[in-house]
Design a protein around this motif. Structure first.
Motif, PDB file in Angstrom:
ATOM      1  N   ASN A  12      36.388  20.455  39.027  1.00 55.62           N
ATOM      2  CA  ASN A  12      36.384  21.274  37.809  1.00 55.62           C
ATOM      3  C   ASN A  12      36.215  22.758  38.130  1.00 55.62           C
ATOM      4  N   ILE A  13      35.380  23.059  39.123  1.00 48.54           N
ATOM      5  CA  ILE A  13      35.162  24.455  39.511  1.00 48.54           C
ATOM      6  C   ILE A  13      36.456  25.066  40.031  1.00 48.54           C
ATOM      7  N   LEU A  14      37.175  24.335  40.865  1.00 51.70           N
ATOM      8  CA  LEU A  14      38.431  24.857  41.414  1.00 51.70           C
ATOM      9  C   LEU A  14      39.469  25.068  40.304  1.00 51.70           C
ATOM     10  N   ASP A  15      39.522  24.157  39.334  1.00 54.17           N
ATOM     11  CA  ASP A  15      40.438  24.336  38.205  1.00 54.17           C
ATOM     12  C   ASP A  15      40.101  25.604  37.427  1.00 54.17           C
ATOM     13  N   ALA A  16      38.783  25.837  37.214  1.00 58.13           N
ATOM     14  CA  ALA A  16      38.355  27.034  36.487  1.00 58.13           C
ATOM     15  C   ALA A  16      38.673  28.301  37.283  1.00 58.13           C
ATOM     16  N   ALA A  17      38.500  28.232  38.609  1.00 55.19           N
ATOM     17  CA  ALA A  17      38.823  29.387  39.447  1.00 55.19           C
ATOM     18  C   ALA A  17      40.316  29.688  39.405  1.00 55.19           C
ATOM     19  N   ARG A  18      41.134  28.659  39.377  1.00 54.31           N
ATOM     20  CA  ARG A  18      42.586  28.864  39.294  1.00 54.31           C
ATOM     21  C   ARG A  18      42.965  29.555  37.983  1.00 54.31           C
ATOM     22  N   ARG A  19      42.203  29.290  36.911  1.00 55.46           N
ATOM     23  CA  ARG A  19      42.469  29.926  35.623  1.00 55.46           C
ATOM     24  C   ARG A  19      41.836  31.322  35.533  1.00 55.46           C
ATOM     25  N   GLY A  20      41.138  31.756  36.563  1.00 54.96           N
ATOM     26  CA  GLY A  20      40.512  33.073  36.549  1.00 54.96           C
ATOM     27  C   GLY A  20      39.179  33.110  35.830  1.00 54.96           C
TER      28      GLY A  20
ATOM     29  N   GLU B 246      45.956  29.848  47.660  1.00 57.67           N
ATOM     30  CA  GLU B 246      46.897  30.350  46.666  1.00 57.67           C
ATOM     31  C   GLU B 246      46.199  31.240  45.631  1.00 57.67           C
ATOM     32  N   PHE B 247      44.908  30.969  45.378  1.00 59.18           N
ATOM     33  CA  PHE B 247      44.205  31.753  44.349  1.00 59.18           C
ATOM     34  C   PHE B 247      42.825  32.228  44.800  1.00 59.18           C
ATOM     35  N   LEU B 248      42.393  31.845  46.030  1.00 57.99           N
ATOM     36  CA  LEU B 248      41.093  32.251  46.529  1.00 57.99           C
ATOM     37  C   LEU B 248      41.223  32.905  47.904  1.00 57.99           C
ATOM     38  N   ALA B 249      40.288  33.786  48.219  1.00 56.71           N
ATOM     39  CA  ALA B 249      40.132  34.310  49.574  1.00 56.71           C
ATOM     40  C   ALA B 249      38.758  33.877  50.072  1.00 56.71           C
ATOM     41  N   PHE B 250      38.548  33.924  51.385  1.00 53.96           N
ATOM     42  CA  PHE B 250      37.345  33.345  51.973  1.00 53.96           C
ATOM     43  C   PHE B 250      36.657  34.308  52.929  1.00 53.96           C
ATOM     44  N   THR B 251      35.330  34.215  52.961  1.00 54.53           N
ATOM     45  CA  THR B 251      34.550  34.979  53.929  1.00 54.53           C
ATOM     46  C   THR B 251      34.549  34.239  55.265  1.00 54.53           C
ATOM     47  N   GLU B 252      33.910  34.860  56.245  1.00 55.71           N
ATOM     48  CA  GLU B 252      33.661  34.150  57.499  1.00 55.71           C
ATOM     49  C   GLU B 252      32.714  32.980  57.218  1.00 55.71           C
TER      50      GLU B 252
ATOM     51  N   ARG C 244      37.851  35.222  44.073  1.00 62.48           N
ATOM     52  CA  ARG C 244      39.198  35.454  43.568  1.00 62.48           C
ATOM     53  C   ARG C 244      39.912  36.478  44.440  1.00 62.48           C
ATOM     54  N   LYS C 245      41.161  36.218  44.777  1.00 63.65           N
ATOM     55  CA  LYS C 245      41.888  37.023  45.754  1.00 63.65           C
ATOM     56  C   LYS C 245      41.937  38.503  45.400  1.00 63.65           C
ATOM     57  N   GLU C 246      41.991  38.799  44.097  1.00 62.91           N
ATOM     58  CA  GLU C 246      42.106  40.203  43.698  1.00 62.91           C
ATOM     59  C   GLU C 246      40.786  40.967  43.829  1.00 62.91           C
ATOM     60  N   LEU C 247      39.664  40.258  44.041  1.00 63.63           N
ATOM     61  CA  LEU C 247      38.362  40.918  44.142  1.00 63.63           C
ATOM     62  C   LEU C 247      38.085  41.308  45.592  1.00 63.63           C
TER      63      LEU C 247
END
Length: 300
Positions: free
Chosen positions: A86-94, A110-116, A222-225
């Motif tokens: 559910n969290i991933l679905d919500a993240a995909r919707r922004g 596709e919709f997230l970026a990741f730290t080390e 979120r990738k844009e952040l």
């Protein structure tokens, strides 16, 4: 021409004033919203993140986030705990800005970026306790549980297609199915099974094998952040090794941190045994060498 004829209508002034107030309020609300970081915690992924009996979110990842919080550049808003799918679905919707305890995958990228990564633990097969623990190759055609939406799910479905995979909402649900005999195994990270055995009443299970998959857990955003991502990475790099070890040992027991695959452990013990036997034979040979000389004196 009288003054009354040229005086501006007061209603226009009032309307203009209210319009300015509305615009300023909107800008202020947008600025506040832009600096609010919506963090979505998982409700049942101990020891990394979970909701306690009173709904209090806790875990290793939460402690790490508390260290990072002053440097994120905004207020952290804790969303209600939920399962990962559910969290991933919500993240995909922004609707979510920040998620903890995640491993990067192509789908998530596709919709997230990741730290080390801030913690690494191996994935293992958990089975019922017995004299000879099976490995995944032994469970072809049988049911094995794995977390729905977890990074390891894609890995095991791709590399072990002969298994009947049962997607569950979280690791604890899989362990319960295993204890009831409804599945023949569970794929989870070794820290989760350790925590479940210590705190959640999971009994009669054991680690069967270590899989060629490691949970290198990161924060996802979120990738844009991009500014948030930069702040997270910089703050993570500044956490000292001593602080990292203290956090690990608070949430993960020593046995887990030093976990070794049973097969690797057997091979290591066999190698040590052979080495000991070799040294023993060499000592016996050296001890017998003078006796052999006395038994066969030279005829000079």
């Amino acid at each position: 021409m009288s003054y009354q004829a040229v005086r501006p209508d007061r209603r226009h002034w009032r309307n203009g004033l209210w319009w300015c107030v509305a615009v300023c309020a909107g800008l202020f609300s947008s600025a506040v919203a832009a600096h609010t970081i919506r963090f979505a915690p998982e409700k049942d992924y101990p020891p990394f993140v979970s909701a306690g009996p009173a709904g209090h979110v806790q875990g290793l990842s939460v402690d790490v986030l508390e260290i990072l919080r002053p440097r994120l550049g905004g207020e952290l808003q804790m969303l209600p705990p939920d399962n990962l799918a559910n969290i991933l679905d919500a993240a995909r919707r922004g609707e979510v800005d920040l998620i903890s305890s995640l491993r990067p995958t192509p789908e998530r990228a596709e919709f997230l970026a990741f730290t080390e990564p801030y913690v690494k633990v191996p994935a293992v097969l958990v089975v019922k306790q017995g004299p000879a623990a099976p490995v995944l190759a032994d469970l072809a055609g049988r049911s094995v549980a794995v977390g729905k939406g977890y990074a390891v799910e894609t890995f095991v479905r791709t590399h072990y297609p002969q298994i009947r995979w049962v997607a569950v909402s979280d690791d604890m649900s899989g362990f319960q199915l295993l204890m009831r005999g409804e599945v023949d195994g569970v794929v989870a990270d070794v820290a989760s099974i350790s925590d479940a055995k210590r705190h959640s009443g999971v009994r009669g299970v054991q680690v069967g094998e270590t899989l060629p998959f490691e949970y290198a857990l990161s924060f996802a955003y979120r990738k844009e952040l991009t500014a948030l991502g930069s702040a997270l990475n910089t703050a993570l790099q500044d956490i000292s090794p001593a602080t990292r070890q203290a956090l690990l040992r608070r949430w993960i027991d020593v046995d887990t941190l030093t976990y070794e695959d049973p097969l690797h452990l057997w091979l290591r013990r066999a190698a040590l045994g052979l080495t000991f036997l070799g040294v023993l034979l060499m000592l016996v040979w050296r001890a017998r060498k003078p006796l052999l000389k006395d038994r066969h004196p030279r005829a000079d």
